[in-house]
Design a protein around this motif. Structure first.
Motif: not given
Length: 145
Positions: A61, A72, A75
């Motif tokens: 991640t 984020t 990922q």
């Protein structure tokens, strides 16, 4: 009355100048692309009977960090693989990650990874991370299985 007018005009001028320089700095912030080279390899042959049917799953991640806010931006979970089937350090499994539009003056990247070992239903998690800081255009993440 004229004193209040002078103070008000001075305050408005001062705030305008601060606003001009602040907006100029924000607009001038250049964005860059940063890359992360991920290398995954085993550190042992894992041919002993104790490792039979033992798998490892890898989760990677990438977070964009600005002040205390984390988002984020990438990922991926790699398929579970038997330990004996991972490549050696001489020929590692490679993944290159490119993160565009990073404000190098205000943002850093944090790269987290988790290796999940599974032996007949017994689970062991191993965590680690690295940071791609300001002024760094690339980073390496070496994951040893």
């Amino acid at each position: 009355m004229t004193t209040k007018l002078i103070i008000t005009a001075t305050a408005i001028s001062f705030l305008s100048i601060i606003g001009f320089f602040t907006s100029k700095n924000i607009m001038e912030a250049k964005t860059v692309s940063k890359s992360i080279n991920v290398e995954v390899y085993k550190t042992s042959s894992y041919v002993a009977p104790v490792y039979k049917n033992t798998t490892a799953t890898l989760e990677v991640t990438v977070l964009r960090v600005k002040h205390n806010k984390r988002d984020t931006v990438w990922q991926h979970t790699f398929q579970p693989t038997e330990l004996k089937d991972f490549p050696t350090s001489g020929n590692p499994m490679m993944q290159q990650i490119s993160i565009p539009n990073v404000n190098d003056k205000r943002e850093t990247l944090e790269v987290y990874y988790k290796v999940i070992y599974n032996t007949q239903g017994n689970i062991l998690n191993s965590w680690n991370y690295t940071t791609i800081g300001r002024g760094e255009q690339s980073g390496n993440l070496n994951i040893q299985i």
